[in-house]
Scaffold this motif. Structure first.
Motif, PDB file in Angstrom:
ATOM      1  N   UNK A 129       0.855  -1.199   0.018  1.00  0.00           N
ATOM      2  CA  UNK A 129      -0.097   0.094  -0.155  1.00  0.00           C
ATOM      3  C   UNK A 129       0.912   1.218  -0.071  1.00  0.00           C
ATOM      4  N   UNK A 130       1.635   1.322   0.904  1.00  0.00           N
ATOM      5  CA  UNK A 130       2.690   2.455   1.178  1.00  0.00           C
ATOM      6  C   UNK A 130       3.640   2.772   0.010  1.00  0.00           C
ATOM      7  N   UNK A 131       4.217   1.635  -0.538  1.00  0.00           N
ATOM      8  CA  UNK A 131       5.062   1.648  -1.616  1.00  0.00           C
ATOM      9  C   UNK A 131       4.535   2.104  -3.002  1.00  0.00           C
ATOM     10  N   UNK A 132       3.174   1.702  -3.179  1.00  0.00           N
ATOM     11  CA  UNK A 132       2.447   2.083  -4.454  1.00  0.00           C
ATOM     12  C   UNK A 132       2.131   3.498  -4.486  1.00  0.00           C
ATOM     13  N   UNK A 133       1.944   3.955  -3.212  1.00  0.00           N
ATOM     14  CA  UNK A 133       1.608   5.576  -3.091  1.00  0.00           C
ATOM     15  C   UNK A 133       2.913   6.362  -2.763  1.00  0.00           C
ATOM     16  N   UNK A 134       3.937   5.650  -2.937  1.00  0.00           N
ATOM     17  CA  UNK A 134       5.138   6.562  -2.660  1.00  0.00           C
ATOM     18  C   UNK A 134       5.329   7.150  -1.326  1.00  0.00           C
ATOM     19  N   UNK A 135       4.624   6.522  -0.344  1.00  0.00           N
ATOM     20  CA  UNK A 135       4.668   7.068   1.289  1.00  0.00           C
ATOM     21  C   UNK A 135       5.856   6.505   1.801  1.00  0.00           C
ATOM     22  N   UNK A 136       6.879   7.180   2.283  1.00  0.00           N
ATOM     23  CA  UNK A 136       7.902   6.570   3.365  1.00  0.00           C
ATOM     24  C   UNK A 136       7.397   5.917   4.524  1.00  0.00           C
ATOM     25  N   UNK A 137       8.053   4.843   4.680  1.00  0.00           N
ATOM     26  CA  UNK A 137       7.614   4.115   5.810  1.00  0.00           C
ATOM     27  C   UNK A 137       8.898   3.242   6.605  1.00  0.00           C
ATOM     28  N   UNK A 138       8.877   2.914   7.835  1.00  0.00           N
ATOM     29  CA  UNK A 138       9.807   2.186   8.508  1.00  0.00           C
ATOM     30  C   UNK A 138       9.362   0.638   8.789  1.00  0.00           C
ATOM     31  N   UNK A 139       9.823   0.038   9.304  1.00  0.00           N
ATOM     32  CA  UNK A 139       9.105  -1.472   9.573  1.00  0.00           C
ATOM     33  C   UNK A 139       9.489  -1.831  11.133  1.00  0.00           C
ATOM     34  N   UNK A 140       8.485  -1.997  11.789  1.00  0.00           N
ATOM     35  CA  UNK A 140       9.099  -2.526  13.299  1.00  0.00           C
ATOM     36  C   UNK A 140       8.442  -3.870  13.465  1.00  0.00           C
ATOM     37  N   UNK A 141       9.464  -4.790  13.832  1.00  0.00           N
ATOM     38  CA  UNK A 141       9.118  -6.256  14.033  1.00  0.00           C
ATOM     39  C   UNK A 141       8.820  -6.184  15.541  1.00  0.00           C
ATOM     40  N   UNK A 142       7.334  -6.474  15.801  1.00  0.00           N
ATOM     41  CA  UNK A 142       7.137  -6.600  17.100  1.00  0.00           C
ATOM     42  C   UNK A 142       7.486  -8.043  17.735  1.00  0.00           C
ATOM     43  N   UNK A 143       8.395  -8.010  18.660  1.00  0.00           N
ATOM     44  CA  UNK A 143       8.892  -9.221  19.246  1.00  0.00           C
ATOM     45  C   UNK A 143       8.165  -9.630  20.452  1.00  0.00           C
ATOM     46  N   UNK A 144       7.234 -10.108  20.465  1.00  0.00           N
ATOM     47  CA  UNK A 144       6.258 -10.740  21.400  1.00  0.00           C
ATOM     48  C   UNK A 144       6.882 -11.469  22.413  1.00  0.00           C
ATOM     49  N   UNK A 145       6.680 -11.249  23.598  1.00  0.00           N
ATOM     50  CA  UNK A 145       7.412 -11.797  24.941  1.00  0.00           C
ATOM     51  C   UNK A 145       8.858 -11.982  24.888  1.00  0.00           C
ATOM     52  N   UNK A 146       9.516 -11.055  23.970  1.00  0.00           N
ATOM     53  CA  UNK A 146      11.006 -10.991  23.657  1.00  0.00           C
ATOM     54  C   UNK A 146      11.744 -11.870  23.020  1.00  0.00           C
ATOM     55  N   UNK A 147      10.929 -12.774  22.272  1.00  0.00           N
ATOM     56  CA  UNK A 147      11.175 -13.699  21.420  1.00  0.00           C
ATOM     57  C   UNK A 147      11.633 -13.195  19.914  1.00  0.00           C
ATOM     58  N   UNK A 148      12.934 -13.474  19.699  1.00  0.00           N
ATOM     59  CA  UNK A 148      13.508 -12.795  18.569  1.00  0.00           C
ATOM     60  C   UNK A 148      13.973 -14.147  17.996  1.00  0.00           C
ATOM     61  N   UNK A 149      13.178 -14.767  17.096  1.00  0.00           N
ATOM     62  CA  UNK A 149      13.411 -16.200  16.186  1.00  0.00           C
ATOM     63  C   UNK A 149      13.917 -15.919  14.874  1.00  0.00           C
ATOM     64  N   UNK A 150      14.099 -14.633  14.485  1.00  0.00           N
ATOM     65  CA  UNK A 150      14.686 -14.277  13.132  1.00  0.00           C
ATOM     66  C   UNK A 150      15.650 -12.946  13.245  1.00  0.00           C
ATOM     67  N   UNK A 151      16.762 -13.264  12.395  1.00  0.00           N
ATOM     68  CA  UNK A 151      17.552 -11.937  12.559  1.00  0.00           C
ATOM     69  C   UNK A 151      16.782 -10.794  11.762  1.00  0.00           C
ATOM     70  N   UNK A 152      17.347  -9.594  11.686  1.00  0.00           N
ATOM     71  CA  UNK A 152      16.772  -8.493  10.955  1.00  0.00           C
ATOM     72  C   UNK A 152      16.924  -8.775   9.521  1.00  0.00           C
ATOM     73  N   UNK A 153      18.093  -9.347   9.210  1.00  0.00           N
ATOM     74  CA  UNK A 153      18.366  -9.430   7.729  1.00  0.00           C
ATOM     75  C   UNK A 153      17.405 -10.484   7.024  1.00  0.00           C
ATOM     76  N   UNK A 154      17.334 -11.490   7.942  1.00  0.00           N
ATOM     77  CA  UNK A 154      16.104 -12.566   7.429  1.00  0.00           C
ATOM     78  C   UNK A 154      14.971 -12.135   7.274  1.00  0.00           C
TER      79      UNK A 154
END
Length: 201
Positions: A129-154
């Motif tokens: 949605x935001x890419x198609x409208x040229x609206x800048x965005x950032x991504x926040x990966x919500x790590x529920x209960x502190x679980x980080x099962x993937x790296x940012x690069x993945x």
């Protein structure tokens, strides 16, 4: 960083500039939670209890304990700096309410897209949605209960993000994490608006 309408004039006169930001993402990723945790005023929420009518309509995989859902929007406000106030508009996550996004996006300078590693596919629609409208965005990966099962690069690879899109691993229940995510968006917007240096020679 400028703002829409008369806010530029107000900012020049000493009042802070006002910026509209959307908080988006799939169903149950933490949009209402983020607005609530970071807002300096009591947030406006339009949550309703889920009923039997949502069975077969809302995908509860990974969020089986979720009892309420946003049916219109969430609204909050945070003063990021003495010169900048950010108004937050949380979007509804269910597909049947996506028609509202076209109205909510009016006047928005940027967006935060929340993702859940348990259900990354629920964030694709927001990113598109935001890419198609040229609206800048950032991504926040919500790590529920502190679980980080993937790296940012993945996660970046799985979401097929442009290298220039900032991504952070956060817990939006924590005010400082939610605030840092908004600061990341502000910095991203400022970088995009910075003049490109002319080549030498």
């Amino acid at each position: 960083m400028g703002s829409a309408g008369s806010d530029n004039g107000a900012a020049a006169g000493g009042a802070p500039a006002a910026v509209k930001v959307l908080i988006a993402g799939g169903f149950g990723v933490g949009k209402t939670t983020m607005v609530s945790s970071v807002s300096e005023v009591p947030p406006l929420r339009t949550e309703e209890y889920m009923t039997r009518a949502s069975i077969g309509v809302d995908d509860l995989e990974g969020v089986a304990d979720k009892a309420t859902t946003t049916v219109a929007l969430d609204f909050g406000r945070i003063t990021v700096t003495p010169d900048l106030v950010v108004y937050l508009f949380g979007t509804p996550g269910q597909e049947r309410f996506w028609f509202m996004w076209n109205d909510l996006v009016n006047g928005a300078l940027g967006a935060v897209v929340l993702a859940d590693t348990r259900r990354l596919e629920t964030s694709f629609a927001s990113i598109d949605f935001f890419e198609s409208r040229g609206i800048p965005f950032v991504v926040g990966v919500n790590c529920f209960n502190g679980v980080r099962d993937r790296t940012a690069d993945e996660i970046r690879e799985a979401l097929d993000l442009d290298p220039g899109v900032p991504l952070q691993l956060v817990d939006v229940r924590e005010r400082h994490d939610a605030r840092d995510l908004l600061l990341s968006l502000v910095e991203h917007l400022m970088t995009l608006q910075a003049p490109v240096p002319e080549p030498v020679g």
